[in-house]
Design a protein around this motif. Sequence first.
Motif, PDB file in Angstrom:
ATOM      1  N   GLY A  95     -43.607  71.989  35.346  1.00  0.00           N
ATOM      2  CA  GLY A  95     -43.593  70.770  34.556  1.00  0.00           C
ATOM      3  C   GLY A  95     -44.229  70.930  33.194  1.00  0.00           C
ATOM      4  N   GLY A  96     -44.645  72.161  32.875  1.00  0.00           N
ATOM      5  CA  GLY A  96     -45.322  72.392  31.607  1.00  0.00           C
ATOM      6  C   GLY A  96     -44.391  72.723  30.456  1.00  0.00           C
ATOM      7  N   GLY A  97     -43.096  72.609  30.688  1.00  0.00           N
ATOM      8  CA  GLY A  97     -42.145  72.912  29.632  1.00  0.00           C
ATOM      9  C   GLY A  97     -41.899  74.401  29.497  1.00  0.00           C
ATOM     10  N   VAL A  98     -41.146  74.785  28.465  1.00  0.00           N
ATOM     11  CA  VAL A  98     -40.799  76.183  28.245  1.00  0.00           C
ATOM     12  C   VAL A  98     -41.980  76.919  27.633  1.00  0.00           C
ATOM     13  N   ASN A  99     -42.289  78.064  28.179  1.00  0.00           N
ATOM     14  CA  ASN A  99     -43.374  78.881  27.643  1.00  0.00           C
ATOM     15  C   ASN A  99     -43.111  80.336  28.023  1.00  0.00           C
ATOM     16  N   ASN A 100     -42.686  81.142  27.085  1.00  0.00           N
ATOM     17  CA  ASN A 100     -42.464  82.555  27.384  1.00  0.00           C
ATOM     18  C   ASN A 100     -42.951  83.419  26.233  1.00  0.00           C
ATOM     19  N   LYS A 101     -43.061  84.704  26.495  1.00  0.00           N
ATOM     20  CA  LYS A 101     -43.623  85.639  25.524  1.00  0.00           C
ATOM     21  C   LYS A 101     -42.558  86.311  24.662  1.00  0.00           C
ATOM     22  N   LYS A 102     -41.298  86.007  24.905  1.00  0.00           N
ATOM     23  CA  LYS A 102     -40.231  86.645  24.131  1.00  0.00           C
ATOM     24  C   LYS A 102     -40.113  86.040  22.731  1.00  0.00           C
ATOM     25  N   ASP A 103     -40.346  84.746  22.596  1.00  0.00           N
ATOM     26  CA  ASP A 103     -40.173  84.079  21.306  1.00  0.00           C
ATOM     27  C   ASP A 103     -41.024  84.698  20.192  1.00  0.00           C
ATOM     28  N   PRO A 104     -42.314  84.965  20.427  1.00  0.00           N
ATOM     29  CA  PRO A 104     -43.101  85.600  19.361  1.00  0.00           C
ATOM     30  C   PRO A 104     -42.593  86.984  18.976  1.00  0.00           C
ATOM     31  N   VAL A 105     -42.028  87.699  19.938  1.00  0.00           N
ATOM     32  CA  VAL A 105     -41.450  89.017  19.652  1.00  0.00           C
ATOM     33  C   VAL A 105     -40.288  88.867  18.675  1.00  0.00           C
ATOM     34  N   GLU A 106     -39.440  87.878  18.937  1.00  0.00           N
ATOM     35  CA  GLU A 106     -38.287  87.630  18.065  1.00  0.00           C
ATOM     36  C   GLU A 106     -38.737  87.295  16.646  1.00  0.00           C
ATOM     37  N   THR A 107     -39.776  86.486  16.529  1.00  0.00           N
ATOM     38  CA  THR A 107     -40.267  86.085  15.214  1.00  0.00           C
ATOM     39  C   THR A 107     -40.832  87.275  14.445  1.00  0.00           C
ATOM     40  N   LYS A 108     -41.565  88.141  15.135  1.00  0.00           N
ATOM     41  CA  LYS A 108     -42.126  89.322  14.473  1.00  0.00           C
ATOM     42  C   LYS A 108     -41.024  90.289  14.048  1.00  0.00           C
ATOM     43  N   LEU A 109     -39.999  90.420  14.867  1.00  0.00           N
ATOM     44  CA  LEU A 109     -38.875  91.274  14.486  1.00  0.00           C
ATOM     45  C   LEU A 109     -38.151  90.707  13.270  1.00  0.00           C
ATOM     46  N   HIS A 110     -37.968  89.401  13.247  1.00  0.00           N
ATOM     47  CA  HIS A 110     -37.321  88.741  12.106  1.00  0.00           C
ATOM     48  C   HIS A 110     -38.106  89.011  10.829  1.00  0.00           C
ATOM     49  N   THR A 111     -39.418  88.872  10.901  1.00  0.00           N
ATOM     50  CA  THR A 111     -40.265  89.125   9.735  1.00  0.00           C
ATOM     51  C   THR A 111     -40.134  90.571   9.269  1.00  0.00           C
ATOM     52  N   ALA A 112     -40.086  91.497  10.232  1.00  0.00           N
ATOM     53  CA  ALA A 112     -39.972  92.911   9.895  1.00  0.00           C
ATOM     54  C   ALA A 112     -38.628  93.224   9.243  1.00  0.00           C
ATOM     55  N   VAL A 113     -37.563  92.605   9.738  1.00  0.00           N
ATOM     56  CA  VAL A 113     -36.236  92.811   9.157  1.00  0.00           C
ATOM     57  C   VAL A 113     -36.184  92.267   7.735  1.00  0.00           C
TER      58      VAL A 113
END
Length: 224
Positions: free
Chosen positions: A178-196
């Motif tokens: 019931g705590g909603g969506v919470n995963n560790k993949k999203d920050p990885v995607e953001t860091k990759l986007h910044t690197a690109v």
Amino acid sequence: MRSAHRAASSVVLSCLVLAGCSSGSVGSSPGAGSGSAPAGPSASAGRGGLSGRAIPVGAGPQKQYTVQQQPAAGSCHYRHVKGEPLEDPACTPGAISPAVTQTNLASTICRAGGYTKGIRPSTFVTGREKELNAASYGYTGRMGNAEYDHLISLQLGGDPNDPRNLWVEPPDPGHKAGGGVNNKKDPVETKLHTAVCSGKVSLAAAQRAIVSDWTTALSSLGLG
């Protein structure tokens, strides 16, 4: 035009999964070549008779999408690495948008003001797809705790509504119901986007890394 875009996406998808294409086939390093996806034969559909269709995308008004066919119920199986869920590569190998290339990053995923809002499918479409894909993967948890995730995120040039690029990602182990969506993949995607966008890694390298294993994508590229 639509079939041509699908063929191009399929060929690059095969390169991403196999990581065996020459440089330039999937995308080139910053400042080199066009990075465009070549036309060619379609990749195999994958387990369960999946026959989704990629929709051409790009900058501009909100695009229109339709609910895509998903793999057969129970035909997909999660993998786990150190407790973190990974997709079934036979069902969700990833798919890229032919509208995003190494040479047009500044006008697509790296442009000021953002890129994803105008290409993201509506919840009317993704809500139904999420239900069907949950059955594909045998996910029986709370739907509100799971994310209908783009394996190659939109901010990394992933296809918005190709079923090969979407999967019901379950919550991290121990996540409160019931705590909603919470995963560790999203920050990885953001860091990759910044690197690109900063030119530290190429678009193709980031796409290959996230497809191979999102839990090691950053370390495999020397980003932490």
